[in-house]
Motif scaffolding. Structure first.
Motif, short mmCIF file in Angstrom:
data_model
loop_
_atom_site.label_atom_id
_atom_site.label_comp_id
_atom_site.label_asym_id
_atom_site.label_seq_id
_atom_site.Cartn_x
_atom_site.Cartn_y
_atom_site.Cartn_z
N ALA A 198 0.67 -1.30 0.06
CA ALA A 198 -0.43 -0.03 0.00
C ALA A 198 0.74 1.28 -0.27
O ALA A 198 0.44 3.07 -0.34
N GLU A 199 1.98 1.13 0.55
CA GLU A 199 3.01 2.87 0.64
C GLU A 199 3.35 2.79 -0.77
O GLU A 199 4.20 3.89 -1.41
N SER A 200 3.48 1.91 -1.97
CA SER A 200 3.80 2.35 -2.61
C SER A 200 2.45 3.63 -3.08
O SER A 200 2.91 4.23 -4.51
N PHE A 201 1.24 3.50 -2.63
CA PHE A 201 0.47 5.07 -3.31
C PHE A 201 -0.03 5.19 -2.44
O PHE A 201 -0.60 7.00 -2.30
N ALA A 202 0.44 5.61 -0.76
CA ALA A 202 -0.64 5.37 0.28
C ALA A 202 0.44 6.02 1.28
O ALA A 202 1.60 5.28 1.28
N ASP A 203 0.75 7.84 1.40
CA ASP A 203 1.57 7.86 2.46
C ASP A 203 1.18 7.61 4.04
O ASP A 203 2.14 7.23 4.70
N PHE A 204 -0.29 7.47 4.01
CA PHE A 204 -0.82 7.40 5.19
C PHE A 204 -2.38 6.57 4.87
O PHE A 204 -3.20 6.43 4.16
N LEU A 205 -2.74 5.41 5.69
CA LEU A 205 -3.07 4.36 6.20
C LEU A 205 -3.53 3.91 7.48
O LEU A 205 -2.82 4.09 8.34
N ALA A 206 -4.84 4.43 7.65
CA ALA A 206 -5.83 4.60 9.18
C ALA A 206 -6.37 2.63 9.79
O ALA A 206 -6.80 2.11 8.38
N LEU A 207 -6.26 1.88 10.92
CA LEU A 207 -6.43 0.84 10.65
C LEU A 207 -7.00 1.45 12.23
O LEU A 207 -7.37 1.84 13.11
N SER A 208 -7.59 -0.06 11.96
CA SER A 208 -8.82 -0.19 14.20
C SER A 208 -9.13 -1.73 13.97
O SER A 208 -8.82 -2.13 13.67
N SER A 209 -8.32 -1.19 15.70
CA SER A 209 -8.56 -3.32 16.33
C SER A 209 -9.59 -3.35 16.00
O SER A 209 -9.89 -4.86 15.84
N HIS A 210 -10.53 -2.66 16.80
CA HIS A 210 -11.94 -3.69 17.16
C HIS A 210 -12.88 -3.97 15.96
O HIS A 210 -13.85 -4.80 16.04
N LYS A 211 -12.15 -3.42 15.11
CA LYS A 211 -12.96 -3.55 13.36
C LYS A 211 -12.00 -5.14 12.83
O LYS A 211 -13.25 -5.60 11.91
N ILE A 212 -11.09 -5.43 13.44
CA ILE A 212 -10.45 -6.82 12.70
C ILE A 212 -11.12 -8.09 13.94
O ILE A 212 -10.42 -9.19 13.65
N GLY A 213 -11.18 -8.05 15.17
CA GLY A 213 -12.01 -9.02 16.09
C GLY A 213 -10.64 -8.84 16.80
O GLY A 213 -10.69 -9.83 18.07
N GLY A 214 -10.19 -6.90 17.39
CA GLY A 214 -9.72 -7.24 18.51
C GLY A 214 -10.13 -6.50 19.48
O GLY A 214 -11.16 -6.68 19.48
N LEU A 215 -9.19 -5.87 20.33
CA LEU A 215 -9.76 -5.36 22.20
C LEU A 215 -9.63 -3.51 20.81
O LEU A 215 -9.10 -2.96 20.06
N PRO A 216 -11.33 -2.68 21.30
CA PRO A 216 -11.41 -1.51 21.23
C PRO A 216 -10.34 -0.76 22.08
O PRO A 216 -10.24 -1.40 22.78
N GLY A 217 -9.67 -0.11 21.61
CA GLY A 217 -8.90 0.84 22.45
C GLY A 217 -7.21 1.05 21.99
O GLY A 217 -6.55 1.46 22.51
N LEU A 249 -1.61 -1.59 26.63
CA LEU A 249 -0.56 -3.12 25.72
C LEU A 249 -1.63 -3.58 25.65
O LEU A 249 -1.40 -4.02 23.92
N PRO A 250 -2.33 -4.44 26.18
CA PRO A 250 -3.01 -5.60 26.19
C PRO A 250 -4.26 -5.15 24.37
O PRO A 250 -3.72 -5.98 23.59
N ALA A 251 -4.58 -3.98 24.01
CA ALA A 251 -5.00 -3.69 23.21
C ALA A 251 -4.14 -3.13 22.35
O ALA A 251 -4.70 -3.96 20.90
N VAL A 252 -2.61 -3.26 22.52
CA VAL A 252 -2.19 -3.28 21.38
C VAL A 252 -1.99 -5.20 20.95
O VAL A 252 -1.49 -5.19 19.85
N ILE A 253 -1.38 -5.55 22.24
CA ILE A 253 -0.62 -6.87 22.03
C ILE A 253 -2.22 -8.10 21.06
O ILE A 253 -2.19 -8.86 20.60
N GLY A 254 -3.48 -7.12 21.88
CA GLY A 254 -4.77 -8.12 20.63
C GLY A 254 -4.88 -7.69 19.33
O GLY A 254 -5.36 -8.70 18.57
N PHE A 255 -4.35 -6.43 19.07
CA PHE A 255 -4.87 -5.87 17.68
C PHE A 255 -3.50 -6.90 17.14
O PHE A 255 -4.36 -7.39 15.50
N GLY A 256 -1.98 -6.97 17.13
CA GLY A 256 -1.67 -8.10 16.64
C GLY A 256 -1.99 -9.20 16.43
O GLY A 256 -1.82 -10.03 15.51
#
Ligand SMILES: Cc1ncc(COP(=O)(O)O)c(C=O)c1O
Length: 391
Positions: A198-217, A249-256
């Motif tokens: 994606a970086e070949s055409f986008a300078d920034f991408l926004a992503l969200s954990s709770h939309k992919i089955g991670g925790l909110p936050g 941290l827990p939300a970040v670990i869950g996001f991963g």
């Protein structure tokens, strides 16, 4: 839910993954140890802090792989909204004088309009590029608005209400040629379709954990190497001075963990969801011949169906379905206590009344064929019930 024989059961069917996706079992497993034992602050020097930092860097690698960017591009945020706001403010705050406008699609999430308009009154105007009746933004039309006076261009990859995909690659390549920074709202597409390089055409991408089955936050903004952004949260040296504050941290670990699970299952999962979606669309067309699908002619995410049954208010139908045990969304949002018809559907030339009829079904990892069949049995009953109550 009331069964045919009159028994009550608490089994519910959740069909609202685009609003938030239930926490995946892989995420719960990854979090086990971090909830039970005291975790350090990743900025601390002691063993607990070092372990926290290691876990966070592992999550960074996992999210980077999902986004198709180097791990050094990932800045963890509190969610998708913060990532979008951080990019818009961060670019605008550092913009040289002479730049006048932000160019955005007309079907963006309200967070894009909110953040962009917050600057419009100060220094910039916001130009919205219209979409067609199926919710598609034409890349040439978008790029025609991008010129030397443009500070930033913003386009979503996939729409949250209709699942319609936008031509982000063409637009991004054009923006790169014009030397205009390009932010892609990838909140809904991430985890559902491969993002490639994606970086070949986008300078920034926004992503969200709770939309992919991670925790909110937790969320992430990817920032292409070499781009300097003014931070939204100043003060701390975290995230290479790009986002101050102790990370969740827990939300970040869950996001991963959620990112890794999405990547592992993406191919089979998108085929499975596509079949479920096709079943919903063909069956509903048969059962309710006057049904209208929104955005159906466009390229879409495999999990999203948006429709209306003429004469039936979406809110009434969603409430009826809720009482019968099914969670879906309407095409309206509650703003300041009043129910406003969706700006996305209105941008697709639906009338206010038509937009008020919309129902969104968004599928995800937790849904089964059996659940879809139950939904298909109940929906026509609810439509009949509403029609009969009117007579
Ligand atoms: C397309 C899109 N962008 C951004 C957001 C905001 O994400 P978050 O809920 O993580 O703040 C959403 C949430 O619904 C969304 O659907």
């Amino acid at each position: 839910m009331i069964l045919d024989d009159g028994r009550e059961t608490a089994v519910r069917v959740y069909l609202d993954h685009n609003a938030t996706s239930p926490v995946r079992p892989e995420v719960a497993a990854a979090l086990g140890g971090w909830i039970d034992t005291p975790a350090g602050n990743p900025s601390s020097l002691h063993a607990e802090g070092r372990a926290a930092m290691e876990a966070m860097e592992h999550a960074r690698e996992q999210v980077a792989e999902l986004a198709g960017v180097p791990s050094g591009s990932i800045v963890f945020t509190s969610g998708g909204s913060e990532a979008i706001e951080a990019a818009i403010r961060g670019v605008c705050d550092r913009a040289p004088s002479g730049l006048r406008k932000i160019v955005v699609g007309s079907v963006e999430h309200s967070v894009v309009f909110g953040a962009a308009r917050a600057f419009a009154s100060r220094r910039f105007s916001v130009e919205e590029v219209p979409c067609d009746r199926d919710g598609r933004v034409d890349p040439d039309r978008f790029l025609a608005r991008v010129d030397r006076g443009t500070v930033l261009a913003v386009l979503q990859w996939a729409n949250n209400e209709t699942g319609v995909l936008q031509p982000v690659k063409e637009v991004g390549e054009g923006c790169r040629r014009a030397g205009v920074p390009f932010l892609v709202d990838a909140v809904q597409v991430a985890g559902k379709k491969p993002l490639g390089a994606a970086e070949s055409f986008a300078d920034f991408l926004a992503l969200s954990s709770h939309k992919i089955g991670g925790l909110p936050g937790a969320g992430a903004l990817t920032v292409r190497k070499g781009i300097v952004l003014a931070p939204l949260v100043h003060g701390g040296a975290q995230e290479m001075r790009r986002r101050g504050g102790t990370p969740p941290l827990p939300a970040v670990i869950g996001f991963g963990a959620a990112a890794e699970a999405c990547l592992d299952n993406m191919k089979t999962e998108s085929g499975r969801l596509l079949k479920l979606r096709a079943r919903i669309e063909t069956q509903l067309q048969e059962l309710l011949p006057d049904i209208r699908f929104h955005g159906q002619a466009a390229n879409r995410l495999p999990n999203t169906v948006n429709f209306a049954v003429p004469g039936i208010e979406g809110e009434m139908l969603a409430i009826g379905l809720d009482m019968a045990g099914f969670a879906v969304s309407t095409g309206s949002a509650c703003a300041s206590g009043a129910v406003e018809p969706s700006h996305v559907l209105q941008a697709m030339r639906l009338t206010e009344e038509e937009a008020r009829g919309a129902i969104r079904v968004s599928l995800g990892w937790s849904n089964t064929l059996e659940e879809v069949n139950r939904f298909l049995a109940v929906l026509p009953e609810q439509v009949t019930r509403i029609r009969e109550a009117r007579q």
